[in-house]
Design an enzyme around this catalytic site. Structure first.
Site, mmCIF file in Angstrom:
data_model
loop_
_atom_site.group_PDB
_atom_site.id
_atom_site.type_symbol
_atom_site.label_atom_id
_atom_site.label_comp_id
_atom_site.label_asym_id
_atom_site.label_seq_id
_atom_site.Cartn_x
_atom_site.Cartn_y
_atom_site.Cartn_z
ATOM 1 C CB SER A 182 5.396 -3.482 -2.846
ATOM 2 O OG SER A 182 4.187 -3.384 -2.126
ATOM 3 C CG ASP A 240 3.566 0.332 -0.994
ATOM 4 O OD1 ASP A 240 2.499 0.544 -0.381
ATOM 5 O OD2 ASP A 240 4.095 -0.797 -1.041
ATOM 6 C CG HIS A 241 0.404 -0.173 -3.295
ATOM 7 N ND1 HIS A 241 -0.407 -0.947 -2.499
ATOM 8 C CD2 HIS A 241 1.585 -0.834 -3.368
ATOM 9 C CE1 HIS A 241 0.234 -2.026 -2.118
ATOM 10 N NE2 HIS A 241 1.467 -1.990 -2.628
ATOM 11 C CB THR A 266 8.439 -2.059 0.764
ATOM 12 O OG1 THR A 266 7.231 -1.993 -0.004
ATOM 13 C CG2 THR A 266 8.718 -0.691 1.361
ATOM 14 C CG ASP A 296 3.160 -2.680 1.258
ATOM 15 O OD1 ASP A 296 2.203 -2.629 0.477
ATOM 16 O OD2 ASP A 296 4.248 -3.195 0.967
ATOM 17 C CG HIS A 310 -1.607 -3.448 -4.847
ATOM 18 N ND1 HIS A 310 -0.289 -3.542 -5.262
ATOM 19 C CD2 HIS A 310 -1.693 -4.177 -3.700
ATOM 20 C CE1 HIS A 310 0.393 -4.287 -4.413
ATOM 21 N NE2 HIS A 310 -0.440 -4.694 -3.463
ATOM 22 C CG ASP A 365 -0.075 -4.945 0.575
ATOM 23 O OD1 ASP A 365 -0.830 -4.273 -0.138
ATOM 24 O OD2 ASP A 365 0.525 -5.958 0.172
#
EC number: 3.1.3.1
Length: 500
Positions: A100, A328-329, A154, A57, A444, A285
């Site tokens: 997410s 995811d990013h 997630t 993440d 993000h 993250d």
């Protein structure tokens, strides 16, 4: 009278031998069954039996390289040794920079959705079937592991369906009805008192619901290791106020690490019909949201340790296993290099940091409550936990008068009763700058993420594609049927949308 030809003699001899050959084949097959001879090798065209999807993440390319650089010399990340490399875009259906919920829905279902949505279409009316649910319907065992809360966005996207990721209690309720075989990592945030109270319809304690659904709940390493394969299990370890595991650099050795949850999951899920396991490194993250480079590097390494467990399994089953690693990013807009230092970087300075931004902030909060910690005393702690002081043999870590004044002002503001903690951010930011780290955001970004693959069908992950294609490729390679499990219709009264 004519003599028989040689051909006739050959055919006659062959016919006499057929019963003997048949008997020998029967004995051979019988001995394999009774004696337990090795099974036939998997077909070259058979679908992989064991599927791993690892999601870091917030883990962009810079986070991966950062962890690699901060590691001790002579080591390298396992994921970067994979033979196949691809890149994936991450945008959501309604926003270029995703979250997410939307990103993991894409990875779980092969379809775009809106920000904050958990495996439902953007209209919040249609339910999207996930690859984990398809694997379960195929007869495979299924496992979900995360270093954050097990009903965070997630992990939730693989077993739950709800219009909003903030419906944490509703997501946690769906753990029991999922029928999945293994949940591991953080606790269920939805079962925390404040989230139970916010639930529109309270349906009971999550732990009790899990037990009623025949899940064994474990709280520590010893209990988890005693669970026998074939028993459904929800395993968690020590957790923070948001139900997440500690940052890797803060972890109490008594608590279970992400790689251990992965290893135990493999042990519990392994069976002749195969399994699907999703493992998330969720705290990467969180560290990037805090612009804490050292904590991010340590959690990428902890995530990679979990990947190493899957890689060890792959080596035992190379023709039956597929491992995919992606994100995811990206989070934070991390750069290895900054405006202050130009071409100079000293990423190894991050090894001086001993605890995470969050753990140091907790200390600052306790100082604030006590009212007895002076700024010089706080600077001593900065030296202890970040390696920064007024005098240091390494000039790159010595505080300048300007640095000292900046930190003093930040501390004076922080200890005021109604103020937030800006001191911890100032200290962490100072070390980051000295190391040559840059951050463009606390949120993000839309930076494409890397995809690493190894095993059966891995070659299909080369190239540049959208994140929805990752799920679609897994469906195709693993021959996952798009038939809807009956429980989906029980949990959701919405129309089920099958993957395209």
């Amino acid at each position: 009278m004519n003599k028989p030809s040689r051909r006739v003699h050959y055919l006659s001899a062959t016919l006499h031998l057929l019963p003997l050959v048949s008997l020998m084949v029967s004995i051979s097959l019988f001995s394999q069954v009774i004696i337990g001879a090795p099974a036939l090798k998997p077909s070259a065209t058979a679908a992989p039996r064991y599927l791993f999807l690892f999601i870091g993440d917030g883990m962009g390319p810079a986070q991966i390289k950062l962890a690699d650089a901060v590691l001790e010399n002579g080591h390298a990340l396992k994921m970067t040794s994979f033979p196949v490399l691809g890149m994936a875009t991450t945008h959501a259906e309604n926003r270029y920079i995703t979250d997410s919920g939307a990103a993991s829905t894409a990875l779980a279902t092969g379809r775009k959705t809106t920000v904050g949505t958990i495996s439902m279409a953007g209209n919040h009316l249609d339910t999207l079937l996930t690859i984990a649910e398809m694997a379960k319907a195929k007869g495979m065992k299924t496992g979900i592991v995360s270093s954050v809360g097990i009903n965070d966005a997630t992990p939730a996207c693989f077993y739950a369906h709800t219009p909003s990721r903030s419906n944490s209690y509703d997501i946690a309720v769906q753990m029991a009805s999922s029928g999945f075989d293994y949940f591991g990592g953080g606790y269920a945030e939805g079962n925390l008192p404040e989230n139970r109270q916010k639930a529109p319809a309270f349906k009971g304690d999550i732990a009790e619901r899990m037990r009623s659904a025949k899940y064994l709940i474990t709280h520590n390493r010893i209990e988890l290791q005693k669970v026998k394969p074939g028993i459904r299990c929800w395993a968690y370890t020590g957790y923070d106020a948001k139900a997440a595991m500690d940052y890797a650099m803060d972890r109490n050795p008594e608590n279970i690490a992400l790689d251990e949850f992965t290893r135990e999951g493999i042990r519990l899920l392994d069976n002749p019909h195969g399994f699907f396991m999703m493992v998330e490194g969720g705290k990467i993250d969180w560290a990037c949201h805090a612009n804490d480079a050292a904590a991010a590097a340590h959690d990428v390494k902890a995530f990679d340790n979990a990947i190493a467990e899957a890689l060890a399994f792959y080596r035992r089953h190379p023709k039956e296993t597929l491992i995919i690693v992606t994100a995811d990013h990206e989070c934070g807009g991390l750069s290895l290099g900054n405006r202050t230092n130009g071409y100079d970087t000293r990423l190894s300075l991050l090894r001086r940091q001993k605890i995470s931004h969050q753990r140091f902030s907790e200390k600052v909060s306790s100082w604030k409550k006590s009212g007895t910690v002076t700024f010089p005393m706080a600077i001593d702690s900065v030296n202890t936990y970040y390696g920064i002081s007024m005098k240091d043999a390494d000039s790159t870590l010595a505080l300048t008068p300007a640095n000292y004044k900046t930190l003093e002002e930040a501390y004076t503001t922080t200890i005021k009763p109604e103020s937030t903690d800006i001191f911890t951010s100032a200290v962490t930011g100072l070390l980051n700058v000295r190391a040559g780290i840059g951050w463009s955001s606390n949120a993000h970004t839309a930076v494409p993420v890397q995809v690493f693959a190894i095993g059966k069908g891995a070659e299909r992950f080369r190239g540049f594609y959208d994140n929805t294609d990752i799920a679609k490729k897994i469906m195709q390679i693993a021959e996952l049927k798009k038939d809807a499990p009956s429980r989906i219709n029980q949990v959701n009264k919405h129309r089920l949308i099958l993957p395209q």
